[in-house]
Design a protein around this motif. Structure first.
Motif, PDB file in Angstrom:
ATOM      1  N   TYR A 125       0.868  -1.179   0.000  1.00 40.15           N
ATOM      2  CA  TYR A 125       0.000   0.000   0.000  1.00 40.15           C
ATOM      3  C   TYR A 125       0.900   1.223   0.000  1.00 40.15           C
ATOM      4  O   TYR A 125       1.691   1.422   0.925  1.00 40.15           O
ATOM      5  N   VAL A 126       0.798   2.059  -1.036  1.00 38.82           N
ATOM      6  CA  VAL A 126       1.639   3.245  -1.162  1.00 38.82           C
ATOM      7  C   VAL A 126       0.832   4.470  -0.772  1.00 38.82           C
ATOM      8  O   VAL A 126      -0.100   4.885  -1.472  1.00 38.82           O
ATOM      9  N   LEU A 127       1.174   5.036   0.362  1.00 41.32           N
ATOM     10  CA  LEU A 127       0.500   6.224   0.889  1.00 41.32           C
ATOM     11  C   LEU A 127       1.275   7.458   0.457  1.00 41.32           C
ATOM     12  O   LEU A 127       2.456   7.603   0.785  1.00 41.32           O
ATOM     13  N   ALA A 128       0.633   8.370  -0.267  1.00 38.41           N
ATOM     14  CA  ALA A 128       1.310   9.555  -0.796  1.00 38.41           C
ATOM     15  C   ALA A 128       0.706  10.836  -0.243  1.00 38.41           C
ATOM     16  O   ALA A 128      -0.487  10.891   0.071  1.00 38.41           O
ATOM     17  N   ARG A 129       1.558  11.848  -0.123  1.00 35.64           N
ATOM     18  CA  ARG A 129       1.123  13.198   0.235  1.00 35.64           C
ATOM     19  C   ARG A 129       1.937  14.190  -0.582  1.00 35.64           C
ATOM     20  O   ARG A 129       3.153  14.060  -0.703  1.00 35.64           O
ATOM     21  N   ASP A 130       1.226  15.194  -1.111  1.00 35.70           N
ATOM     22  CA  ASP A 130       1.876  16.225  -1.914  1.00 35.70           C
ATOM     23  C   ASP A 130       1.836  17.546  -1.155  1.00 35.70           C
ATOM     24  O   ASP A 130       0.907  17.820  -0.396  1.00 35.70           O
ATOM     25  N   SER A 131       2.848  18.360  -1.361  1.00 35.77           N
ATOM     26  CA  SER A 131       2.876  19.696  -0.766  1.00 35.77           C
ATOM     27  C   SER A 131       3.806  20.548  -1.594  1.00 35.77           C
ATOM     28  O   SER A 131       4.508  20.047  -2.475  1.00 35.77           O
ATOM     29  N   GLY A 132       3.854  21.843  -1.301  1.00 34.45           N
ATOM     30  CA  GLY A 132       4.720  22.666  -2.120  1.00 34.45           C
ATOM     31  C   GLY A 132       4.738  24.125  -1.742  1.00 34.45           C
ATOM     32  O   GLY A 132       4.081  24.568  -0.789  1.00 34.45           O
ATOM     33  N   GLU A 133       5.481  24.856  -2.535  1.00 33.84           N
ATOM     34  CA  GLU A 133       5.649  26.290  -2.327  1.00 33.84           C
ATOM     35  C   GLU A 133       4.315  27.010  -2.452  1.00 33.84           C
ATOM     36  O   GLU A 133       3.523  26.726  -3.353  1.00 33.84           O
ATOM     37  N   GLY A 134       4.070  27.929  -1.531  1.00 36.83           N
ATOM     38  CA  GLY A 134       2.898  28.789  -1.640  1.00 36.83           C
ATOM     39  C   GLY A 134       1.759  28.443  -0.711  1.00 36.83           C
ATOM     40  O   GLY A 134       0.856  29.260  -0.519  1.00 36.83           O
ATOM     41  N   ALA A 135       1.760  27.238  -0.130  1.00 32.81           N
ATOM     42  CA  ALA A 135       0.667  26.852   0.760  1.00 32.81           C
ATOM     43  C   ALA A 135       1.194  25.898   1.815  1.00 32.81           C
ATOM     44  O   ALA A 135       2.066  25.071   1.548  1.00 32.81           O
ATOM     45  N   ASP A 136       0.669  26.011   3.001  1.00 31.91           N
ATOM     46  CA  ASP A 136       1.070  25.132   4.092  1.00 31.91           C
ATOM     47  C   ASP A 136       0.184  23.895   4.142  1.00 31.91           C
ATOM     48  O   ASP A 136      -0.872  23.824   3.498  1.00 31.91           O
ATOM     49  N   ARG A 137       0.628  22.937   4.931  1.00 28.76           N
ATOM     50  CA  ARG A 137      -0.121  21.699   5.105  1.00 28.76           C
ATOM     51  C   ARG A 137      -1.213  21.877   6.167  1.00 28.76           C
ATOM     52  O   ARG A 137      -1.305  22.917   6.811  1.00 28.76           O
ATOM     53  N   HIS A 138      -2.018  20.823   6.326  1.00 23.15           N
ATOM     54  CA  HIS A 138      -3.172  20.893   7.213  1.00 23.15           C
ATOM     55  C   HIS A 138      -3.105  19.782   8.252  1.00 23.15           C
ATOM     56  O   HIS A 138      -2.766  18.640   7.930  1.00 23.15           O
ATOM     57  N   ALA A 139      -3.467  20.105   9.480  1.00 25.61           N
ATOM     58  CA  ALA A 139      -3.508  19.103  10.545  1.00 25.61           C
ATOM     59  C   ALA A 139      -4.847  18.370  10.492  1.00 25.61           C
ATOM     60  O   ALA A 139      -5.583  18.305  11.483  1.00 25.61           O
ATOM     61  N   GLU A 140      -5.144  17.831   9.331  1.00 25.07           N
ATOM     62  CA  GLU A 140      -6.453  17.226   9.082  1.00 25.07           C
ATOM     63  C   GLU A 140      -6.291  15.864   8.424  1.00 25.07           C
ATOM     64  O   GLU A 140      -5.226  15.522   7.906  1.00 25.07           O
ATOM     65  N   ARG A 141      -7.374  15.101   8.422  1.00 21.86           N
ATOM     66  CA  ARG A 141      -7.397  13.867   7.658  1.00 21.86           C
ATOM     67  C   ARG A 141      -7.249  14.190   6.169  1.00 21.86           C
ATOM     68  O   ARG A 141      -7.844  15.138   5.672  1.00 21.86           O
ATOM     69  N   GLY A 142      -6.442  13.395   5.499  1.00 19.86           N
ATOM     70  CA  GLY A 142      -6.182  13.643   4.082  1.00 19.86           C
ATOM     71  C   GLY A 142      -4.895  14.397   3.854  1.00 19.86           C
ATOM     72  O   GLY A 142      -4.470  14.577   2.714  1.00 19.86           O
ATOM     73  N   ASP A 143      -4.259  14.844   4.957  1.00 18.53           N
ATOM     74  CA  ASP A 143      -2.954  15.496   4.838  1.00 18.53           C
ATOM     75  C   ASP A 143      -2.033  14.941   5.928  1.00 18.53           C
ATOM     76  O   ASP A 143      -1.517  13.841   5.787  1.00 18.53           O
ATOM     77  N   ILE A 144      -1.843  15.681   7.006  1.00 18.58           N
ATOM     78  CA  ILE A 144      -0.996  15.165   8.086  1.00 18.58           C
ATOM     79  C   ILE A 144      -1.576  13.856   8.646  1.00 18.58           C
ATOM     80  O   ILE A 144      -0.842  12.914   8.958  1.00 18.58           O
ATOM     81  N   LYS A 145      -2.893  13.791   8.759  1.00 22.41           N
ATOM     82  CA  LYS A 145      -3.545  12.601   9.300  1.00 22.41           C
ATOM     83  C   LYS A 145      -4.100  11.735   8.169  1.00 22.41           C
ATOM     84  O   LYS A 145      -4.423  12.229   7.086  1.00 22.41           O
TER      85      LYS A 145
END
Length: 836
Positions: free
Chosen positions: A148-168
């Motif tokens: 199972y490959v769990l991926a998360r994308d992020s980048g310049e211009g916006a911060d991440r979220h302490a929510e399900r679908g990102d950090i959780k």
């Protein structure tokens, strides 16, 4: 414009992809393995997860790289001989995700237009949360293992979220991961992420967790090699992994105006260790396919350095590499101290079962000193200092004790950074400990040091001056190149307006500002250039390309009648609001250029091997020469203060030693190529993307010096970058590009930097929307404070500087000093290239 034969491009692409494939496993961190990896053969495998087919090679924004192709996990497994039994699931998920992302981007664009915002600026770096869904986990035939490959994308211009679908994790991910773990004895959770994901809900019920990270062009191949044991993971975490609520930076993260760094020096493991909080995975942690034994055989200590010899033995049954980590616990006789801090580290060569290697690790004794911000002194407090050796921050032993007879000043400074209205956090709980620690401290050999054995370093702060022999004649650049005239004499012969053009990039009047990061006229998709206004004097321009995971250029372009390059495909890919085609003409030749994506900064740091960083720098330097790039706008070495920072994937670590040494390794690799250099960035305290151009980082001086500036200092001590990029953010109420104490007192007077400083793009412009109370930076103050070049250059910047010159806010000498720094770098790089 340099045009390269197609076959040559394809040759280096294959060669460079193989280099990435070779070294990428050093960045993979094996977090858990219940005797399942490596697999003994390829066979039928059930493949799931959002990163299986839609694998992420690296983050978005300027950190992205436009490649011809990169190998996904699905491709890599199939090329390695695996038969994937879940094609139906992958097809269904790909369609579901494509529709979801399409609607997300349409909604983003519509919202930006409705609010009257520039679409590209308003949507840059904004990525959707992973959706929930209900897809059947069935397989077409019985598989021997599941991945199972769990991926998360992020980048310049916006911060991440302490929510399900990102950090959780999403509810779907938790459900499917736990279901597959029950269904398959051989179940492997692979993390295709650039930063933290909270695994609290699944970690104890999953037999294998492998942090693959985002490894660039050969991601899928490298994973297949590790799964099959053709190579092995030897990475260690360079950032503490814990539930996001436990980070002290979370409460004050992301304010649009003022972000208070109240945790002080207690960043990452310094906080978790000092507060006795057990993380999910500690700093420096990482397993292997084999086992190692460490034995400290010798310790030497004097007033100059601490030296340790550590024997590493492979006591397992497979090949592997181990990382030896040395920490110190400082005396708290003068001020509060973290439980421990990293002082040195080293990675072994490949060790066969039964093989040993003795590593020598050294660090300056002064490293253990702390900054007393009341007295502006670096000081070693009297008392005991403990030296610890291990293979993670939670697996060390005390091997020596250093006793200092009295408080000792090591270095004297001038105050920098301004003041705050708060005192930094001080731990109020008992630090971590372990059963044998007290006995180790009692029995450790003691080394006594006396204050009189130390020398005090005095920093001298001088205002830059411009020394010129003759300012009445106009000099041709060739005389400077031939060492017949000085750069200063050349500058003295230029008129004010020409000098100002040199200080403001290479802008074109009335050009759309949309193409931030694509201001270059010579190489399509390059980020910018120095001015062409001095070509009449024979001065060449320098071409800059974005980084730091490889060179970011447009993949296809055409040339106009004047030979200027025009991108046919946006170098920002398919970001929301970015047009697919920027320029097109009939009856023109299309040219192509493809670059290699190296692993993201966080992954490089996880190798704990600066030689690997240098290999990647060497690779990028080769492509810089191939495509005609002089300055790479990388490496980025800001501290990973919080997992919520959208650009953490570009950065190396929560620790300044790792950050500085990796940036130095990259730079040394680049500098092997004559005429090529790096731009270390973002100077300094650039630790969030929310309202990033107008955000104010509020930091006390001890924290600033010991955490947020230290990596830059280490990089400069160990390499030769010829450019520094100041950051978007403000520092204690003043933009970093407008801070004399930062750019002149610290960077030049204390660290003796001799290159030039440039701004980040458009920091002096109101083009980027402001959500808060602060205004943009001043181009005139850039010049006055030591920020030599305002990028990418705007007509309003030149007008601002000339107006300041007329009013007396700036002097002619201010302009000449800045211009001479830029020209000296141009001279050095072009001379290196010609001497090749």
């Amino acid at each position: 414009m340099r045009r390269i034969a197609t076959d040559k491009v394809q040759d280096f692409e294959i060669e460079h992809q193989n280099i990435v494939r070779k070294y990428a496993p050093e960045s993979m961190v094996l977090l858990k393995n219940d005797n399942i990896l490596p697999l003994n053969h390829s066979g039928k495998i059930a493949l799931y997860g959002n990163g299986a087919r839609n694998t992420i090679k690296g983050g978005t924004g300027s950190g992205d790289v436009n490649v011809r192709h990169f190998v996904t996990v699905e491709e890599g497994l199939e090329q390695a001989g695996f038969e994937i039994t879940t094609k139906s699931w992958l097809d269904q998920y790909s369609e579901l995700k494509a529709n979801y992302v399409k609607k997300f981007k349409e909604d983003l664009v519509a919202k930006a237009k409705a609010e009257g915002k520039d679409v590209w600026v308003a949507t840059m770096g904004v990525t959707p949360l992973e959706p929930d869904y209900d897809l059947d986990l069935s397989s077409s035939s019985q598989a021997e293992a599941a991945v199972y490959v769990l991926a998360r994308d992020s980048g310049e211009g916006a911060d991440r979220h302490a929510e399900r679908g990102d950090i959780k994790l999403t509810k779907t991910e938790v459900r499917d991961i736990l279901s597959l773990a029950k269904q398959y004895k051989k179940f492997i959770l692979v993390l295709n992420v650039g930063g933290l994901v909270d695994l609290s809900e699944v970690k104890d019920q999953v037999p294998v967790i492998l942090l693959m990270s985002q490894l660039g062009s050969a991601t899928g191949n490298a994973l297949a090699d590790v799964l099959l044991g053709k190579s092995y993971p030897s990475g260690k975490l360079a950032m503490t992994w814990a539930p996001i609520e436990q980070y002290p930076s979370t409460d004050n993260f992301g304010d649009i105006n003022d972000t208070y760094y109240k945790e002080g020096i207690y960043v990452g493991y310094r906080y978790f260790d000092s507060m006795n909080i057990t993380p999910l995975y500690e700093f420096g942690y990482g397993l292997s396919y084999t086992s190692f034994k460490l034995k400290t055989e010798a310790v030497k200590v004097n007033a100059e350095k601490v030296e340790l010899k550590v024997r590493v033995s492979n006591v397992g049954n497979a090949l592997g590499k181990e990382v030896v980590q040395v920490y110190y616990s400082a005396s708290d006789s003068i001020m509060d101290q973290p439980y421990q801090e990293l002082a040195a580290y080293a990675k072994t060569k490949e060790l066969a079962p039964g093989e040993e290697q003795v590593l020598t690790l050294t660090f300056n004794t002064s490293v253990m000193a702390s900054y007393n911000q009341e007295k502006a002194e670096l000081v070693l407090g009297h008392g005991d200092y403990l030296i610890r050796v291990g293979n993670s921050s939670r697996n060390t032993e005390v091997v020596a004790k250093v006793n200092l007879d009295q408080d000792t000043v090591i270095e004297k400074f001038k105050h920098i950074g301004g003041k705050t209205n708060f005192k930094d956090f001080v731990p109020n709980r008992k630090t971590i400990s372990y059963p044998s620690e007290a006995e180790e401290i009692t029995s450790a050999p003691v080394f006594s040091l006396q204050s009189k054995d130390f020398e005090v370093k005095e920093n001298h702060y001088s205002k830059p001056t411009f020394d010129v022999e003759d300012n009445d004649k106009q000099i041709d650049w060739s005389a400077v190149v031939n060492d017949e005239e000085t750069v200063e004499n050349f500058v003295a012969g230029l008129d004010n307006e020409t000098i100002v053009y040199l200080l403001t990039g290479n802008y074109e009047k009335d050009k759309s500002l949309f193409m931030v990061g694509n201001a270059g006229a010579t190489v399509a998709g390059s980020a910018g250039e120095t001015t062409h206004q001095l070509t009449n004097w024979g001065v060449p321009s320098l071409i800059m390309a974005d980084g730091p995971a490889g060179i970011r250029l447009s993949t296809s372009y055409t040339l106009d009648e004047e030979g200027k390059a025009h991108a046919l495909v946006s170098e920002f890919g398919d970001s929301a609001g970015v047009p697919k085609e920027d320029y097109n003409q009939e009856n023109t030749t299309t040219y192509y250029q493809y670059c290699t994506a190296i692993p993201i900064g966080t992954a490089i740091a996880q190798s704990w091997n600066s030689q690997v960083a240098e290999k990647y720098g060497d690779l990028v330097g080769t492509e810089m020469q191939l495509f005609g790039i002089d300055i790479w706008l990388a490496p980025a070495l800001n501290i990973q203060r919080s997992p919520l920072d959208g650009r953490d994937f570009e950065y190396y670590s929560e620790d300044p030693l790792i950050s500085g040494l990796n940036a130095a390794g990259i730079t040394n690799g680049i500098r092997k190529h004559p005429g090529c250099t790096t731009t270390i960035k973002h100077f300094a305290a650039n630790n969030q993307e929310t309202n990033r151009v107008y955000s104010n980082s509020v930091i006390n001086e001890r924290t600033l010096r010991q955490i947020y500036l230290k990596g830059f200092e280490i990089c400069l001590e160990n390499s030769e970058p010829l450019a520094v990029m100041s950051s978007y953010n403000m520092l204690n109420g003043i933009h970093t590009c407008n801070r004399y104490d930062l750019l002149t007192d610290a960077l030049r007077n204390e660290w003796h930097f001799e290159g030039f400083v440039m701004t980040d793009w458009l920091v002096t412009s109101s083009f980027i929307p402001n959500e808060g109370k602060y205004s943009c930076a001043s181009a005139a103050q850039d010049v006055a404070t030591g920020n030599d070049m305002t990028m990418p250059g705007l007509e309003e910047d030149t007008e601002t500087i000339l107006k300041a010159l007329r009013s007396g806010e700036l002097t002619r000498e201010d302009l000449e000093i800045a211009a001479s720094r830029i020209l000296k770098v141009i001279l050095k790089l072009k001379t290196e290239k010609e001497a090749k």
